[in-house]
Design a protein around this motif. Sequence first.
Motif, PDB file in Angstrom:
ATOM      1  N   ILE A 144       0.973  -0.739  -0.240  1.00 62.74           N
ATOM      2  CA  ILE A 144       0.113  -0.242  -0.403  1.00 62.74           C
ATOM      3  C   ILE A 144       0.855   1.089  -0.236  1.00 62.74           C
ATOM      4  O   ILE A 144       0.649   2.086  -0.893  1.00 62.74           O
ATOM      5  N   LEU A 145       1.978   1.006   0.956  1.00 59.64           N
ATOM      6  CA  LEU A 145       3.027   2.585   0.985  1.00 59.64           C
ATOM      7  C   LEU A 145       2.800   2.947  -0.756  1.00 59.64           C
ATOM      8  O   LEU A 145       3.099   3.538  -1.129  1.00 59.64           O
ATOM      9  N   ARG A 146       4.065   1.309  -1.348  1.00 60.49           N
ATOM     10  CA  ARG A 146       4.883   2.087  -3.075  1.00 60.49           C
ATOM     11  C   ARG A 146       3.177   1.909  -3.640  1.00 60.49           C
ATOM     12  O   ARG A 146       3.489   2.936  -4.043  1.00 60.49           O
ATOM     13  N   LEU A 249      11.174  -2.082  -3.835  1.00 62.45           N
ATOM     14  CA  LEU A 249      11.851  -2.094  -3.160  1.00 62.45           C
ATOM     15  C   LEU A 249      12.830  -2.291  -3.130  1.00 62.45           C
ATOM     16  O   LEU A 249      13.896  -3.441  -2.403  1.00 62.45           O
ATOM     17  N   ASN A 250      13.949  -1.292  -2.594  1.00 61.12           N
ATOM     18  CA  ASN A 250      15.298  -0.905  -2.587  1.00 61.12           C
ATOM     19  C   ASN A 250      15.824  -0.505  -1.497  1.00 61.12           C
ATOM     20  O   ASN A 250      14.936   0.512  -0.306  1.00 61.12           O
ATOM     21  N   ALA A 251      16.944   0.372  -1.022  1.00 64.54           N
ATOM     22  CA  ALA A 251      17.118   0.965   0.035  1.00 64.54           C
ATOM     23  C   ALA A 251      16.211   2.707  -0.508  1.00 64.54           C
ATOM     24  O   ALA A 251      15.773   2.840   0.658  1.00 64.54           O
ATOM     25  N   ASP A 252      16.714   3.401  -1.720  1.00 65.93           N
ATOM     26  CA  ASP A 252      15.854   3.948  -1.380  1.00 65.93           C
ATOM     27  C   ASP A 252      14.816   4.612  -0.701  1.00 65.93           C
ATOM     28  O   ASP A 252      13.768   5.222  -0.716  1.00 65.93           O
ATOM     29  N   ALA A 254      12.894   2.378   1.337  1.00 64.39           N
ATOM     30  CA  ALA A 254      13.352   2.618   2.512  1.00 64.39           C
ATOM     31  C   ALA A 254      13.821   3.905   3.267  1.00 64.39           C
ATOM     32  O   ALA A 254      12.874   4.438   4.327  1.00 64.39           O
ATOM     33  N   LYS A 255      14.357   4.625   2.244  1.00 59.69           N
ATOM     34  CA  LYS A 255      14.276   5.914   2.834  1.00 59.69           C
ATOM     35  C   LYS A 255      13.666   7.050   3.163  1.00 59.69           C
ATOM     36  O   LYS A 255      13.495   7.639   3.719  1.00 59.69           O
ATOM     37  N   SER A 256      12.824   6.709   1.871  1.00 64.14           N
ATOM     38  CA  SER A 256      12.085   7.221   1.355  1.00 64.14           C
ATOM     39  C   SER A 256      10.763   7.692   2.941  1.00 64.14           C
ATOM     40  O   SER A 256      10.045   7.965   3.241  1.00 64.14           O
ATOM     41  N   LEU A 257      10.645   6.392   3.940  1.00 60.70           N
ATOM     42  CA  LEU A 257      10.131   6.247   4.352  1.00 60.70           C
ATOM     43  C   LEU A 257      10.781   6.510   6.326  1.00 60.70           C
ATOM     44  O   LEU A 257      10.065   6.624   7.227  1.00 60.70           O
ATOM     45  N   GLU A 260      16.862   5.068   7.774  1.00 57.64           N
ATOM     46  CA  GLU A 260      18.547   6.495   7.250  1.00 57.64           C
ATOM     47  C   GLU A 260      18.772   5.730   6.349  1.00 57.64           C
ATOM     48  O   GLU A 260      19.618   6.282   5.335  1.00 57.64           O
ATOM     49  N   ASP A 261      19.408   4.494   6.738  1.00 58.54           N
ATOM     50  CA  ASP A 261      20.136   3.314   6.432  1.00 58.54           C
ATOM     51  C   ASP A 261      19.794   2.037   5.384  1.00 58.54           C
ATOM     52  O   ASP A 261      20.404   1.711   4.516  1.00 58.54           O
ATOM     53  N   GLY A 262      18.065   3.106   4.819  1.00 57.79           N
ATOM     54  CA  GLY A 262      17.821   2.251   3.710  1.00 57.79           C
ATOM     55  C   GLY A 262      17.304   0.548   4.089  1.00 57.79           C
ATOM     56  O   GLY A 262      17.629   0.141   3.686  1.00 57.79           O
ATOM     57  N   ASP A 263      17.956   0.278   5.107  1.00 55.32           N
ATOM     58  CA  ASP A 263      17.904  -1.458   5.712  1.00 55.32           C
ATOM     59  C   ASP A 263      16.508  -1.884   5.663  1.00 55.32           C
ATOM     60  O   ASP A 263      15.589  -1.051   6.730  1.00 55.32           O
ATOM     61  N   LEU A 264      16.088  -2.631   4.516  1.00 50.46           N
ATOM     62  CA  LEU A 264      14.531  -3.064   4.978  1.00 50.46           C
ATOM     63  C   LEU A 264      13.969  -4.238   5.922  1.00 50.46           C
ATOM     64  O   LEU A 264      13.081  -3.758   6.195  1.00 50.46           O
ATOM     65  N   GLY A 265      14.730  -4.872   6.482  1.00 52.12           N
ATOM     66  CA  GLY A 265      14.413  -5.575   7.401  1.00 52.12           C
ATOM     67  C   GLY A 265      14.379  -4.002   8.607  1.00 52.12           C
ATOM     68  O   GLY A 265      13.085  -4.126   9.563  1.00 52.12           O
ATOM     69  N   LYS A 266      14.966  -3.641   8.422  1.00 51.60           N
ATOM     70  CA  LYS A 266      14.284  -2.101   9.712  1.00 51.60           C
ATOM     71  C   LYS A 266      13.229  -1.194   9.198  1.00 51.60           C
ATOM     72  O   LYS A 266      12.370  -1.097  10.310  1.00 51.60           O
TER      73      LYS A 266
END
Length: 435
Positions: A144-146, A249-252, A254-257, A260-266
């Motif tokens: 949904i966020l995507r 679904l990548n680091a960029d 994750a950073k948009s959410l 900061e480090d783009g970690d998908l697990g976080k």
Amino acid sequence: MQAQLETLAGLERRFAIAVPRTEIAKQVDGRLKRVAKTAKIDGFRPGKAPLNIVAQQYGFRVQEEVLGETVERAFAEAVTEQNLQVAGYPRFEPKDGEPSADQFEFVATFEVYPEVQIGDLAAAEVKKPVLEVSDAEVEKTVEILRKQRTRFERVERAAAEGDRVIIDFAGTIDGEAFEGGKADNYAFLIGKGQMLPDFEQGVVGMKEGEAKNVDVKFPEDYHGKDVAGKTAVFSITVKNVAEAKLPELNADFAKSLGIEDGDLGKMRAEVRSNLEREVRFRLKARAKENVMNALLEVTPVELPKALIGLEIGRLVEGAKADLKQRGIDPKLVPFNPQFFEAQARRRVHLGLALAELVKANELVAKPEQVKAIVEDLAQNYEDPAEVVAWYYQDAQRLAGPESMALEDNVVEFVLARAKVADEAVGFEDLMGQQG
């Protein structure tokens, strides 16, 4: 002062009140003397006019003020003497018949609060909604966020479902243009039901720069009465076709959410945490609604019409304020008070039941409860500590969290005594989301 209480139908009461006219005359005279000290009357220096001249100019107004205050004061004294709880506002009227020469007589008709007795909560049945957030719900939320971050890229192919198109259109019925039937540079998504089915299907397959006529049948129950049930011919020109592009679904992403480090697990852990908090709030809200319904069922009570009327007024004003906030002039929308009556009756009923339950069982909100709610609410913001401080800077800001804590106490109290059954709820149902 003399006051005689009469019990009318239901919760309605009436006072017949008599106040000696000598008391009123004394008050009028005293007030006129005070007015005379500063009165500005032509031909006299300020405060030097004779009392009879002052009475000629100010007497009627002063007498009206004194009578109004006398009515209010006498009614308040009678209510206190009889130990009554007045619901709403009284209606004051002169007493029927010839006025008394030595008594100022009036009647006050009003309602009193009913006696509220909480029923047998042990007999109440309450469903408690439950839902555990799973990995599937987390992934669904990520999707949904995507979608919320979808970009549209221009394509040269024919328009298909899911595309965004920008068009010019002009419609006619029997060769005549109609209101709302024309627009330029109008954008919509094909397949999302934003336009009538015939219109959308007519656009499917068209390319940028292409134009054609499309027959569109308006439904019989269409909101526009002038065109309902009729067939229009729309001249449509496609100016742009754009394809939806979801972010990878990548680091960029994750950073948009905010990771900061783009970690998908976080990122997924953060999504889960936020989702669990939202689910908890919604489950709580549903449980509270079920508890309140059960409380109303076991607590039948006669409702004061005056309180219902006041609540209808508040609901109407709230609806008008909402329209105004959305840029709509409330004067253009007819408000029928009866439309709000059921909601008003529920609110009054619930208010009476909750007040009795809280009073009888001392379910007041404790400071630590309020603080926990404030801290939980603050987690939705970037700087929670700043939000917590904001709440505690003004006691009035704590009214919301205090009310929430009080409701939590009521819910906990009822659930501890009622027949409670867990009820599994679906994620989409709870969150109001569609795939």
